[in-house]
Write an enzyme that holds these catalytic residues in place. Sequence first.
Site, PDB file in Angstrom:
ATOM      1  N   GLU A   1       0.844  -1.206   0.000  1.00 28.58           N
ATOM      2  CA  GLU A   1       0.000   0.000   0.000  1.00 28.58           C
ATOM      3  C   GLU A   1       0.875   1.250   0.000  1.00 28.58           C
ATOM      4  O   GLU A   1       2.094   1.181   0.120  1.00 28.58           O
ATOM      5  CB  GLU A   1      -0.909   0.025   1.233  1.00 28.58           C
ATOM      6  CG  GLU A   1      -2.223  -0.703   1.073  1.00 28.58           C
ATOM      7  CD  GLU A   1      -3.234   0.052   0.219  1.00 28.58           C
ATOM      8  OE1 GLU A   1      -2.858   1.104  -0.378  1.00 28.58           O
ATOM      9  OE2 GLU A   1      -4.377  -0.411   0.116  1.00 28.58           O
TER      10      GLU A   1
ATOM     11  N   ARG B   1      -5.639   1.269  13.163  1.00 31.39           N
ATOM     12  CA  ARG B   1      -4.347   1.566  12.532  1.00 31.39           C
ATOM     13  C   ARG B   1      -4.580   2.554  11.406  1.00 31.39           C
ATOM     14  O   ARG B   1      -5.724   2.782  10.977  1.00 31.39           O
ATOM     15  CB  ARG B   1      -3.685   0.300  11.984  1.00 31.39           C
ATOM     16  CG  ARG B   1      -4.456  -0.373  10.840  1.00 31.39           C
ATOM     17  CD  ARG B   1      -3.588  -1.380  10.111  1.00 31.39           C
ATOM     18  NE  ARG B   1      -4.270  -2.142   9.078  1.00 31.39           N
ATOM     19  CZ  ARG B   1      -4.456  -1.727   7.823  1.00 31.39           C
ATOM     20  NH1 ARG B   1      -4.052  -0.525   7.456  1.00 31.39           N
ATOM     21  NH2 ARG B   1      -5.062  -2.500   6.934  1.00 31.39           N
TER      22      ARG B   1
ATOM     23  N   ASN C   1      -4.297   3.882   7.443  1.00 28.64           N
ATOM     24  CA  ASN C   1      -4.430   3.233   6.140  1.00 28.64           C
ATOM     25  C   ASN C   1      -4.063   4.239   5.048  1.00 28.64           C
ATOM     26  O   ASN C   1      -2.944   4.737   5.025  1.00 28.64           O
ATOM     27  CB  ASN C   1      -5.844   2.675   5.947  1.00 28.64           C
ATOM     28  CG  ASN C   1      -5.928   1.651   4.832  1.00 28.64           C
ATOM     29  OD1 ASN C   1      -5.126   0.705   4.807  1.00 28.64           O
ATOM     30  ND2 ASN C   1      -6.863   1.799   3.919  1.00 28.64           N
TER      31      ASN C   1
ATOM     32  N   ASN D   1     -10.078   4.806   1.809  1.00 33.20           N
ATOM     33  CA  ASN D   1      -9.203   4.616   0.658  1.00 33.20           C
ATOM     34  C   ASN D   1      -9.444   5.716  -0.365  1.00 33.20           C
ATOM     35  O   ASN D   1     -10.311   6.578  -0.184  1.00 33.20           O
ATOM     36  CB  ASN D   1      -9.442   3.249   0.004  1.00 33.20           C
ATOM     37  CG  ASN D   1      -8.506   2.178   0.526  1.00 33.20           C
ATOM     38  OD1 ASN D   1      -7.291   2.386   0.607  1.00 33.20           O
ATOM     39  ND2 ASN D   1      -9.045   1.018   0.887  1.00 33.20           N
TER      40      ASN D   1
ATOM     41  N   ASP E   1     -10.310   0.791  -4.078  1.00 32.08           N
ATOM     42  CA  ASP E   1      -9.150   0.886  -3.182  1.00 32.08           C
ATOM     43  C   ASP E   1      -8.427   2.210  -3.427  1.00 32.08           C
ATOM     44  O   ASP E   1      -9.059   3.240  -3.626  1.00 32.08           O
ATOM     45  CB  ASP E   1      -8.244  -0.332  -3.371  1.00 32.08           C
ATOM     46  CG  ASP E   1      -7.500  -0.702  -2.095  1.00 32.08           C
ATOM     47  OD1 ASP E   1      -6.784   0.151  -1.551  1.00 32.08           O
ATOM     48  OD2 ASP E   1      -7.628  -1.857  -1.642  1.00 32.08           O
TER      49      ASP E   1
END
Length: 294
Positions: free
Chosen positions: A18, A101, A103, A148, A198
């Site tokens: 990512e 967390r 992203n 995202n 995404d």
Amino acid sequence: MEEVPTTVLCSERCHLGEGPTYDVATDTAWWFDILERRLFEARLDSGRITIHSLGVMGSALGRIDTHRQLLVADDGLYIRDTADGRMALYRSLEADNVATRSNDARVHPSGTFWIGTMGRQAERGLGAIYALHGGELSRLYGNVTIPNAICFSPDGTIGYFADTGENVLFRVDLDAATGLPQAEPTVLVTRRSGGGIDGAVVDADGLIWNARWGGGCIDVYSPQGEHLRSLRVPARQSSCPAFIGQDFSRLLATSAWQGMADDAKRADPDHGRTFVLEVAARGRPEPDVKLATD
């Protein structure tokens, strides 16, 4: 599905690749393996790839200046020295919530940094989207499952973000000078099947290049949400794109093997690898992050 010339930039498999970005000044691409706490550095001129072990679960970064990066991690934002890898905590981010967390994240043309958080097990509605502006973090949106596709129009007046949990891409009007919202988000794209919305990046013409998780491709959308192209990626779980090269004409695409059973991996031999697609794009450089002292 459109086929374009594609090569493997890095054959090392990422558990969850990512957060790719590109520094044109050094001709270097950067990306993360979030779950394995690794940062990849690829010098495109020489082809040399270095894998840095991190003590945190990093997911994205922005360039501050020639020698420093702002690295987004599961417990905060760190200033990282590119010469020796030393990191110093700059701002905490949900450090008191062990269930979440970081992203997706991307820098607005103004230098404001948008950052998403999510549940470590993708728990519904546990995530949020923040903006780092003027050195201070503010919460823009809550009740997000998987943030995202954070990206921005070239002039900074439009922001985009997705909740992959809902498979919806939103647009929102922004103050170009601050990168902060001026209105409520509206739905731009809803995907009903064929994979998840995404990571994304916007080119110099305002087109949105969006990785489709589970669909093995990059979808290209107009600013009005019209689907224009689908470019094949050789790994089913394609995760995020970034424009690379001195003219920003090529597209780096990360992928992942997270959640794949052994038979699915065998059926997807390039799972987790990182690719370069020759797309002849009109890409653009990523802006630098502006801190409070800038």
